[in-house]
Structure formats: C-alpha cells, structure tokens
Design a protein around this motif. Structure first.
Motif, short mmCIF file in Angstrom:
data_model
loop_
_atom_site.label_atom_id
_atom_site.label_comp_id
_atom_site.label_asym_id
_atom_site.label_seq_id
_atom_site.Cartn_x
_atom_site.Cartn_y
_atom_site.Cartn_z
N PHE A 232 0.85 -1.19 0.00
CA PHE A 232 0.00 0.00 0.00
C PHE A 232 0.88 1.23 0.00
CE2 PHE A 232 -2.23 3.50 1.98
CZ PHE A 232 -3.44 3.50 1.31
N VAL A 233 1.00 1.84 -1.15
CA VAL A 233 1.79 3.07 -1.26
C VAL A 233 0.82 4.18 -1.64
CG1 VAL A 233 3.76 4.19 -2.36
CG2 VAL A 233 3.75 1.72 -2.07
N SER A 234 0.80 5.24 -0.84
CA SER A 234 -0.21 6.28 -1.10
C SER A 234 0.29 7.29 -2.15
CB SER A 234 -0.59 6.99 0.19
OG SER A 234 0.56 7.53 0.80
N THR A 235 0.44 6.78 -3.37
CA THR A 235 0.77 7.69 -4.48
C THR A 235 -0.39 7.64 -5.47
OG1 THR A 235 1.85 5.92 -5.70
CG2 THR A 235 3.26 7.26 -4.30
N SER A 236 -0.49 8.70 -6.26
CA SER A 236 -1.60 8.73 -7.22
C SER A 236 -1.45 7.59 -8.22
CB SER A 236 -1.65 10.07 -7.93
OG SER A 236 -0.45 10.29 -8.63
N HIS A 237 -0.19 7.24 -8.54
CA HIS A 237 0.00 6.16 -9.51
C HIS A 237 -0.51 4.83 -8.97
CE1 HIS A 237 2.27 2.92 -11.47
NE2 HIS A 237 1.97 3.62 -12.55
N ALA A 238 -0.17 4.54 -7.71
CA ALA A 238 -0.62 3.27 -7.11
C ALA A 238 -2.14 3.24 -7.04
CB ALA A 238 0.00 3.10 -5.73
N PHE A 239 -2.73 4.38 -6.71
CA PHE A 239 -4.18 4.45 -6.60
C PHE A 239 -4.83 4.22 -7.96
CE2 PHE A 239 -8.16 7.02 -6.28
CZ PHE A 239 -8.80 6.22 -5.34
N HIS A 240 -4.31 4.88 -8.97
CA HIS A 240 -4.89 4.72 -10.31
C HIS A 240 -4.72 3.29 -10.82
CE1 HIS A 240 -4.75 9.23 -10.57
NE2 HIS A 240 -5.99 8.92 -10.81
N GLU A 241 -3.60 2.70 -10.47
CA GLU A 241 -3.37 1.31 -10.86
C GLU A 241 -4.44 0.41 -10.22
OE1 GLU A 241 0.28 -0.90 -9.73
OE2 GLU A 241 0.91 -0.36 -11.76
N ALA A 242 -4.77 0.71 -8.98
CA ALA A 242 -5.78 -0.09 -8.28
C ALA A 242 -7.16 0.10 -8.91
CB ALA A 242 -5.82 0.30 -6.81
N LEU A 243 -7.39 1.27 -9.45
CA LEU A 243 -8.71 1.53 -10.05
C LEU A 243 -8.87 0.91 -11.43
CD1 LEU A 243 -9.30 5.30 -9.17
CD2 LEU A 243 -10.10 3.29 -7.94
N ALA A 244 -7.76 0.38 -11.96
CA ALA A 244 -7.78 -0.08 -13.35
C ALA A 244 -8.46 -1.44 -13.54
CB ALA A 244 -6.36 -0.15 -13.90
N TYR A 245 -8.82 -2.10 -12.45
CA TYR A 245 -9.47 -3.41 -12.61
C TYR A 245 -10.50 -3.60 -11.51
CZ TYR A 245 -6.19 -4.89 -8.99
OH TYR A 245 -5.46 -5.00 -7.82
N PRO A 246 -11.55 -4.37 -11.78
CA PRO A 246 -12.57 -4.56 -10.75
C PRO A 246 -11.99 -5.32 -9.56
CG PRO A 246 -13.00 -6.00 -12.62
CD PRO A 246 -11.87 -5.11 -13.00
N GLY A 247 -12.29 -4.84 -8.40
CA GLY A 247 -11.75 -5.45 -7.18
C GLY A 247 -10.48 -4.77 -6.72
N GLY A 248 -9.91 -3.94 -7.58
CA GLY A 248 -8.63 -3.31 -7.25
C GLY A 248 -8.72 -2.39 -6.05
N LEU A 249 -9.84 -1.69 -5.96
CA LEU A 249 -10.00 -0.73 -4.87
C LEU A 249 -10.04 -1.46 -3.52
CD1 LEU A 249 -10.31 2.31 -4.47
CD2 LEU A 249 -12.77 1.99 -4.55
N ILE A 250 -10.76 -2.58 -3.49
CA ILE A 250 -10.85 -3.35 -2.25
C ILE A 250 -9.46 -3.91 -1.91
CG2 ILE A 250 -11.80 -5.49 -1.25
CD1 ILE A 250 -13.83 -3.28 -1.28
#
Lengths: 517, 606
Positions: free
Chosen positions: B48-66
């Motif tokens: 868990f790295v709080s960078t915008s890149h890591a966050f956007h990467e997590a948003l790129a697929y379903p389930g990524g946010l969880i």
C-alpha cells in the motif's frame, strides 16, 4: 449624495492601488538558475511534446512561474508547493505559435526576504516534431524474477499511457523486444516467453500471426531488426545467462555464451542465414539493417572459448575481456545474397565493447552503445552512447551521456530525434530521455519523458525498457494480441531454408524466470 | 409501547446480546492468539503506497480498490491487536447483516443462534491465511448490498430491477466475487416467493443473466483481466489453497439461512419453539457458540503455515531468542524456517556450539537456501546474506523480493538500508521516498532520509556501521549454488567477519566436508571464543579418528569431548543391532552432537 460616496470610494481605492504599486518591490534577482526537477533547463523540445511539468526545489513559498515566447500570451502559474503543472491547452498553443523560437522560463519564489527571481532559462522549440508515440516495456528492476510486466504506449503529445499488452491477460508471460518497421505501428512484432502461448507475434500487412522462429538450425530469435522492405526480419539467437558481482553498485551482469544471426522471411515463413553471420567461431548479435536495406550492421565477438584463461592452473572465464566489434555485411534484397563482411569499428580501436547499433533513417549516422565489455549494456555503468558518422568515419562520444548506463536507443521516423534509456536519476531504474540531432549530428541536451505529476519518478520503482518511437497509436487491442498468442490455429512454425543444415540448438531459455507465488 | 413491553423485549434480547459479546470476544481472541495477525501480515506482505500512480493502478481493474484498501488496513496487522480488531469488526458487520436479513422471519423465531453459524464458518475461513481481509470485506459488501435490495422487496419489479442493475454494477467494480455471491443470494431469496409472486421469475432470470453478462463484458471489453478474475476475484477459489471447506460451509449456512428465512410461514407456538426458548437451550446456545468458535478455529488453523510465518515475522524483527523458542516440529519441516533457526543460532552465539541440538535434516539447504527455494523466499534469504555484510547479494535477493511481493514496507526499508550501506544515495533516496508514502514507515523513512541528506550521520548508526565494515572491498563473482565459495571470499576479504566464518564452518560440517573444516579450523582463534566451539571439537575428533594423524598442532579437543566420543562409539556399537530403537536410544543420549548428525541424520531424513 450617492455620487459623493462613489467619489469617496473611488478616491480611496485609487490611493490604495497607488500605495500598493509604490510599495510592491520588484523581485530581488538571484544570479543563478533555479533547481528544478526534472532538469528541463536549456533544452530543445519538439513542438508537439506534452507539457514539461516540473518541480521547483527551492526553499520558500509560494512560487511564480512565467513561461513566455515571442508570440502569444505567456503562461503564468502560481504554486504553493513548487509543483508546476502547465495547462495543456496554453502549452500547446504557445508551442504551436512559436515553433523555431524559444520559450523563456522565469521563476520566482517568496522567502523570508520577499520575492526572489532566479535567472531565467530557455527551451528552444524545434520545428522538427517527434513521433507521437513511444512504446516501452515496464518491468520491475529485474534481477532474475518477473511477475507483472507489460508493453505500453505513451502519447508523447499528452500524458495518456495505455497498455499494448500486459501479462495479466497472457497467463503471466514474459514479453519483450517489441519492434516496428520504420516506426510504423501497423507493422510490428514482439516476443512472448514462458510456457504455452510463447512465440513471436508479428503484425504484417494487416495480419497478426504468431510465429515460432525456432528451427533445427536455431533457437527462437531474440533481438530483431526489420528489413526496410518489410519482407524479412533479422534476429539474433542468443544464449544469455546472468551472473552477479559481490562489490559494485550494479551487481547484475549478463553473459552470452553463443549467438548467431538469422533472417526470417515473413511471406515464406522461412528462416535463413549465412556462415558469415552465423559463424560458430564467433558470437554475432544486435542486427540492424541500413535504411536502404543493402547492408546489415551487427556486433560480433570471438566465441566464448577464446576467453577462457588459465589462472593458477585453473580454467577461468575472462568475462571482463569479452568485447564486440561493429560489423557490416552487404546484402542484395533482390537475390538475397550476402556480400562482403567488413569490420566497421573494432573493439580494439574503440577500447570497449560495441552493442546495439542503430542506423539513422537518413543513413548518415550509426548510433551505438559502448561499454567496457560484454553485450548487455543496460547493466553496465560504463555504457555510453556514441555516434559514428558514416560519411566521415568520425566516432564521437555523445554529450548526452551520464555516469550511469545510457543505452537502448531508437531513432524517430524523421531522424531528428532519438530516445534512449538512462539510469542517471537513481542508478537502477531506466527512464526514457529524448535528444535532438541536427543534420550535422549536433546534439541538444537530453530531457526525460514528461509526466503529468512532476514528482512521478520519485516513487515509481519500475524501469522503462526498450523505448521505441512510433509514428502513431498502435491500434491492435491488447486482447487481440493475447488471443492470437493462445490461438494455435494462427501459429506459424518457421521452416528452415533447405540450404542450411540442422545443428545443435539447445533448449529455448530465458534470462529471467517467472516467480512461483 | 409500554415500559413493561420494552423491558420484556430487552430481556428476550439479553441472551442474544450476551452470546454476541461472548462470540465476538472469542472471535477476537482466536484471531489474536490462534490465527495470529502477524502471520497473516507475513503471508500477505501487503502493498500500500499512497501515491496517485498506485491508486490509479488499483482503479484499473474490478476489485482493485478493495485490494488497495484492504492492503492499507493490513499494514497495521503487525500490531496484532489492531489486526484482530479489524477482522472482528468485519465479522460483527456480517453478523449484524445476517441478523438483519433473518429478522422477522417467522420460521426461525427462537433459533437466534442461527446468524452466528455463518460467522463461525467465517472464522474457519480465516485460518488459511489467504487474503483474509479483502475476501471478508468482499463478503461484507455482498451482504450489505443484498440487505439494501431486501428493503425494496415490496416495491415494483421495475424499481427492483433498476436497483439490481445499479447496485450490481457498483458491487461488481468493487468486488467481482462479491457480485456473484450477491446475485446468488438474490436468486435464492426469490425462489420461495415464486408461488405468491410468479413475476419474480423475471428478477431471478435477469439476476442469472447479469451474473454471466457483466463479468463477460468486463474481461472481453472493459478491463484487461483474465476470465477467472472477472468472475471470481475475491472468492476463495481464486487461490490454490485448501480453503474451500470452510468457505463451502459458510455458503451453505448463509444460503440455507436466507432460503429458510425467505419461506414465510405463519408463526405457530409449537413444541419446537418451546424447546428453542427453553432456558437450557438458550444457555446451551450461549455457551456452545463461543466454545465452538475456539475449538473449530483451533482445529482448522493451518499450523504449518502459521508457524512458518510466525518464525519469519520474529526473524524479521530480530527477535532471535523468540525464534528459537517458537521452533517446533512444524517449523523444522520447512527449509526456510530452518535457515532462520540457524540464523537465530548464530545471533545467539550458538551456531558453532549448539546447532546440532536442532534437527539439521535439511543439511546445507537448512543453513543457506539453494537458488530454487531462495526465489520463493527471497527476502528471508536476503536478510541472511545482509547480516554477513554480503550487501550486493542482499540487494539482489531484495530485488527479487520486490518483484515477488511488490513494494511492501519490509522490502522497501530493506532496500533503502542496503543502498545506504552502499552509499548509493540516489537509490536510497528513492526507496525512502516510497517508504515515506507507506503509513507505518513514515517516521523511519524521515530518520533515514536525514542520513541520506547528511551521510555523516551514518556514524551514529551502530548496526549499519558494523555491516558497512563487513562489506567486501574487492569484487568477486558470487555463486548461490556454491555458497561456501562466497563465505570463503567474504572471510578472505574481511578476516573479522564472524558470521561468514561460522557459516563457512557450519556449511563444511553439514556437507561433511572435512577438508574445508580442517583448513579453516585454525581461524577460530581470531574470534574470541572462550574455547574451541563444541561442534568444532566434535568434528575434530572425527577428523583425527579418520585421518589417524593430522597436521593441526595445538588443536586438541577437550578430554570431556573425547570421553563423550568414546561413549558414543560404545553405545552406537551396542545399539547397532536394535534397529530404530537403537537409533532412538542413541538420539536421546547424543542427538545434540555432530557425530549423531554425521551418521544418523541422513538415515532419519532419507
């Protein structure tokens, strides 16, 4: 009565305005350039590049940045934290209006003593545009393992990045060596490795196919170079292995224990070669066709056995003496006959190992990498870019080099720009840098690929691998690549040219291995 | 409502509340003491790295946010009470949701213990250490969304369909597996209503179609994910792990409860209800549920997995005595654990004198991992070579760990320290920038950044100074397949490298390589041992016995060792004919000696 009040207010406002003008001090000039990251000072930029966002690394707050040019309105930006994100529309306009002129950056910061103005700097706006897209592989700074990787394309005119193919949809395969026919995204290829679905994906004349370039003569091809006619691709066939050093900042190193060149004739689905480019006594690698298609450049070294030395009665490999020379062989595309083989630059005269030759689209220059030894410059700090002027024979170490590895370069379609991988920022993650080359081979200062977030590179621990400039967007959907890779009905098994005799090829192996999780 | 009624209702709910509290306390305790959040942390290695890149990467697929959020929470599992609390809160939410779903369902009136049963299965599911937080969050979301839709059961079909579509899409993006579960719950809950409302068949049909269409669209058109991920992400069968039984139990209990609850039968105060409401039954439920929680979790927990990760956690924290205390039969079954135990023996000054008191059946692999296994446990391996000052090799394996686990706090911090040791300030700075974006490591990142900005501060870092002094100065090509060569080279370049020396000697003993042992034995005098370490003496006795006459002047074993060796020989001779019983007898008397290892360990392990 109302007029009286109005007059009173107006007079008061006028006094305040006058006072603020009188009291407002001119920013105190500082006789030095501001520290900004990435370093975009005094560079040359293509007129179609995305905004060069940066961060001012100076004490104080807030910051004011003014970007002006002879034509049009200047861009004024205020920032509390020094992160300067230039509005896209204004940036595009100022570049378009001032092609061939210069941008002037004026940066001010407010500190305890008031506003301070740094010495201004300029960016020359080149009228030579750069190819709109850059294709690259993004991987972890790999030692042995891989898990996640993908080939991406970045629109250099904006900040849009999209996957060409990611291994999330290819059962975790390794993918590499994406390559294009004269910067054309419609004719491209890439390798997939690691289990079922492995092979070379070639998109040629509108058909995407998977090819197994392995034959009884050779293992599957590796480093590619597309013949300008588009009819054939030259490949090296390598046997690479990694080893590690105990005491140097870059501990990784790679050894090639056997390599040859082959040519895959796409239309005939046939692999051919010639003893001059697949000599068992030598290791040939990094093929590169000349733009006229009438000669093939490549690198060559005596075979590995010739580097075995006896140390205290024990046989040892003098890995640090393995050096490659730059070779050229004539080729007739019509008859497919190979001509004279010649040494263009010998390892001895260059006092190093020459790799990755790339001939400029106008055929005037060969851009190559030179390192102390070996054929894997990305892991060698000594790797630097050199340019050979084919008309004068003059070789020059380029001014764009750094103390870290500089390698894996690619020309733009118009030959006025090249991109290369450099690890100069931190020593272990490669970043794409762009450099302008004029018709005389004179270089501008390189600059790193701009990002929307100016601090992006600080925390991005991935490496940009094999940057290749492409004219336009690669339109093939990633799923199409993935489906083709796994569709055996689209698989072509390359035939061996009947003039060649089968020989011991060994297993297809890879430098890296998939992680077991 | 009269005051008496409220009182009566409060009294009726008291057993439920009491059982709930008892269940939650027992749930919390089994997580804390039996499952061990620290073991979950090590198994998961959250990124868990709080960078915008890591966050956007997590948003790129379903389930990524969880995945992203759960990893953020999981960073705090190193503080075990927090980890147990997180999971208990999720369990409480699931319990509340199930209770809410079953409320007012007449058939189940009186059987108030029912909502606890799926939670009990949930507790068992957590014993497998595979993505417990993300999967539990997914279940909670699925139940939550299902509960919302149930509130609209009496509304028009059109409204329910719209709700199903909107909530379904949102849920799918958050958790594809949860979405599938939600739709199955919808279908199950609607089946019993078909007699009274046949129109509900449309809802069932569309829910079934939706369960197929949305994931298909997702993997074929919308997201770059695999088919399996599109349908099953966050469900246990995404992992290849024997977690299915508790999950199936959970599903059966959940679906069963919902199905039963959906059957609307008029209340009858019959014999069954009287039994369920009888004080004995109530008390039995109150006791049974927490007791079952403890028993079932204790029985199903994967003890080997727990032990491996518990030891890895303790080793990472440099709690060497705790590593040795935690060693048990589960630990020694795992070669990586064995290397950590040997590392602990070194750090507690016991490697040369007491290592054979621990089962060394893994031979040299239990001392230093061979390449194939090191690729599976690169961070643990990296720490071992780091401790002996082999910094570039430590960097190599830390890089493999970065690939394998991602940017976990442990990997990033380790890389930062390695680069500080190498005085590679730019690389150290980069890792520290990332470390500064990981909540719990922010403060330490700031501390190390001070060193990067002012390298003089390194002088005050005792441990780093020690390791820096051990770094080899001259280059050699490393070799994981022949680790003794690396130990030799490290020792040659730095004769004070005690760890390299002890590992070289331990390796020669484990490999039964007496030539190397004899060659380097004289060096023990350089390391301030009070006397020659016991295992060296034991090996020396054997070496002398084998060679007859050896050229090691001044190296005499203690009389006590010689006497014990003679006893060993006698007992070995006497028990030779007893077979396994003889070996057992010998093990009891001499199991902690090198002699026993030399002759019998291979027989045992082989």
């Amino acid at each position: 009565m109302a007029n009286k009040h109005q007059n009173f207010l107006l007079t008061g406002f006028g006094i305040l305005l006058l006072a603020s003008i009188l009291w407002a001090k001119e920013p105190a000039p500082l006789n030095r350039l501001p520290r900004i990251d990435p370093d975009y000072t005094d560079i040359q930029v293509p007129s179609n590049i995305a905004p060069l966002n940066f961060r001012v690394q100076e004490e104080g707050e807030p910051f004011r940045v003014s970007i002006s040019a002879p034509e049009g309105k200047s861009i004024e930006i205020k920032s509390k934290d020094g992160l300067i994100q230039i509005p896209m529309k204004k940036w595009k306009k100022i570049l378009a209006d001032n092609s061939g002129a210069s941008l002037k950056y004026e940066i001010e910061v407010k500190d305890e003593e008031g506003w301070q103005a740094f010495a201004p700097f300029e960016n020359a706006i080149s009228s030579d545009t750069i190819d709109s897209y850059l294709a690259y592989r993004i991987i972890d700074p790999a030692f042995g393992l891989w898990v996640k990787m993908g080939i991406y394309q970045r629109n250099l005119e904006t900040f849009d990045e999209s996957p060409v193919l990611i291994n999330r949809i290819t059962h975790g395969k390794c993918m590499n060596c994406h390559n294009f026919l004269r910067n054309d995204p419609n004719n491209m290829m890439m390798h997939l490795r690691g289990g079922e679905g492995s092979g070379t994906l070639i998109n040629w004349k509108g058909e995407l196919r998977k090819v197994d370039t392995g034959t009884p003569f050779n293992k599957a091809g590796a480093y590619p170079s597309w013949h300008p006619s588009g009819e054939m691709i030259a490949y090296s066939v390598n046997k690479l292995s990694m080893f590690f050093h105990s005491e140097r900042k870059e501990s990784r190193d790679v050894l090639d224990s056997a390599s040859d060149l082959i040519v895959y004739l796409i239309g005939e689905n046939t692999v051919t070669s010639d003893p001059k480019i697949s000599d068992p006594e030598r290791m040939e690698t990094f093929p590169c066709w000349a733009p006229d298609g009438r000669s093939l450049y490549f690198c060559s070294s005596p075979n590995l056995e010739s580097y075995v030395v006896k140390k205290d009665g024990v046989e040892d490999l003098a890995w640090d003496r393995i050096r490659y020379s730059l070779m050229r062989i004539a080729f007739d595309p019509d008859t497919r006959e190979w001509g004279e083989l010649e040494t263009v630059l010998s390892a001895g005269e260059m006092d190093g190992s020459i790799t990755e030759p790339r001939v400029s689209p106008d055929g005037k220059f060969v851009l190559f990498t030179k390192a102390d030894y070996s054929n894997f410059p990305i892991y060698l700090k000594s790797a630097d870019l050199y340019m050979l002027d084919l008309e004068t024979g003059k070789v020059e170490r380029l001014s764009c080099n750094s103390l870290e590895a500089d390698s894996f370069h690619s020309w733009s379609g118009n030959g006025r720009w090249f991109v290369f991988s450099s690890k100069r920022r931190d020593g272990f993650c490669a970043r794409p840098y762009f450099c302008h080359v004029d018709e005389n081979g004179k270089l501008s200062k390189p600059f790193v690929m701009p990002q929307n977030d100016p601090a992006f590179y600080d925390t991005f621990i991935k490496t940009y691998n094999v940057p290749e400039l492409v004219r336009e967007r690669i339109k093939i959907n990633p799923r199409t690549f993935a489906n083709t890779a796994h569709d055996n009905s689209k698989k072509y098994k390359a035939q061996l040219d009947p003039v060649l005799q089968p020989r011991q090829t060994g297993e297809d192996d890879d430098l890296y291995r998939p992680a077991v999780q | 409502m009269s005051e008496d009624n409220i009182k009566m209702r409060g009294l009726r709910n008291l057993p439920i509340l009491a059982t709930g509290v008892l269940f939650l306390v027992s749930f919390y305790l089994v997580i804390l003491k039996v499952i061990r959040p620290a073991a979950i942390y090590v198994k998961q290695m959250p990124v868990f790295v709080s960078t915008s890149h890591a966050f956007h990467e997590a948003l790129a697929y379903p389930g990524g946010l969880i995945d992203y959020i759960s990893s953020g929470f999981m960073l705090y599992f190193v503080k075990e009470w927090i980890g147990a609390l997180f999971l208990t809160i999720l369990c409480l939410m699931i319990f509340i949701l199930i209770t809410a779903l079953l409320q007012k369902r007449t058939l189940l009136k009186g059987f108030w213990g029912l909502p606890f049963l799926p939670c009990l299965a949930l507790a068992m599911m957590l014993t497998n250490y595979d993505r417990p937080l993300a999967d539990t969050m997914s279940l909670t979301l699925a139940l939550g969304v299902f509960w919302i839709t149930q509130q609209f059961n009496k509304k028009s079909l059109a409204l329910r369909l719209i709700l199903l579509f909107v909530l379904g899409c949102m849920l799918y993006y958050l958790t594809p597996g949860g979405f599938l579960l939600f739709l199955v719950l919808i279908i199950i809950s609607q089946i019993p209503t078909l007699i009274s409302s046949p129109i509900n068949i449309i809802l069932i049909g569309l829910a079934g179609a939706f369960a197929w269409i949305l994931p298909t669209l997702a993997y074929q058109w919308i997201f770059l994910i695999s088919k399996k991920e599109a349908f099953l992400a966050h469900l246990p069968w995404m992992q290849n792990h024997p977690v299915m039984m508790p999950f199936i139990l959970f599903i059966i209990l959940l679906f069963g409860s919902i199905l039963l609850a959906s059957i609307r039968i008029e209340p009858k105060v019959g014999k069954g209800n009287r039994i369920l409401n009888h004080p004995v039954t109530v008390i039995a439920q109150m006791i049974l549920i927490p007791v079952l929680t403890v028993l079932l979790v204790t029985a199903t927990v994967n003890k080997t997995t727990r032990k491996i990760h518990e030891i890895r956690y303790l080793a990472h924290e440099n709690r060497w005595r705790d590593v040795l205390a935690a060693m048990d039969v589960n630990a020694i079954r795992h070669v990586t654990c064995m290397t950590l135990i040997n590392q602990a023996l070194y750090h507690t000054n016991q490697l040369a004198s007491n290592m054979f008191a621990y089962p060394q059946a893994w031979e040299t692999s239990g001392l230093i991992l061979p390449a194939d296994i090191a690729y599976e446990y690169p961070l643990d391996h990296s720490h071992i070579v780091y401790d002996m000052g082999h910094v570039t090799e430590a960097e190599r394996w830390a890089a493999e760990a970065l690939v394998l686990y991602g940017q976990t706090p442990w990997v990033i911090e380790h890389q930062a320290l390695i680069n500080i040791l190498q005085e590679d300030w730019a690389a150290a700075d980069k890792y520290l920038q990332v470390m500064g974006k990981i909540g719990p490591t922010r403060e330490r990142a700031a501390h190390y950044l001070d060193i990067v900005k002012d390298p003089e501060r390194l002088r005050y870092e005792y441990r780093l100074q020690q390791l820096k002094a051990l770094r080899p100065e001259n280059n050699f090509v490393t070799s994981i397949n022949y680790p003794q060569k690396d130990f030799e080279a490290l020792l040659q370049q730095n004769p004070e490298n005690k760890m390299a020396y002890e590992y070289l000697m331990a390796h020669s003993l484990l490999a039964k390589d007496f030539q190397t042992f004899a060659k380097f034995l004289p060096k023990y005098k350089d390391f301030n041992y009070h006397r020659m370490p016991r295992h060296f003496q034991e090996a020396l006795v054997v070496y002398v016995a084998q060679k007859g006459k050896v050229d090691l002047p001044g190296f005499q074993p203690d009389q006590r060792i010689l006497q014990r060796f003679n006893e060993f020989r006698q007992v070995a001779q006497q028990t030779r004919s007893y077979g396994n019983a003889g070996i057992q007898q010998l093990k009891e008397q001499f199991g902690d000696t090198y002699w026993y290892y030399l002759i019998y360990t291979q027989i045992e392990s082989g």
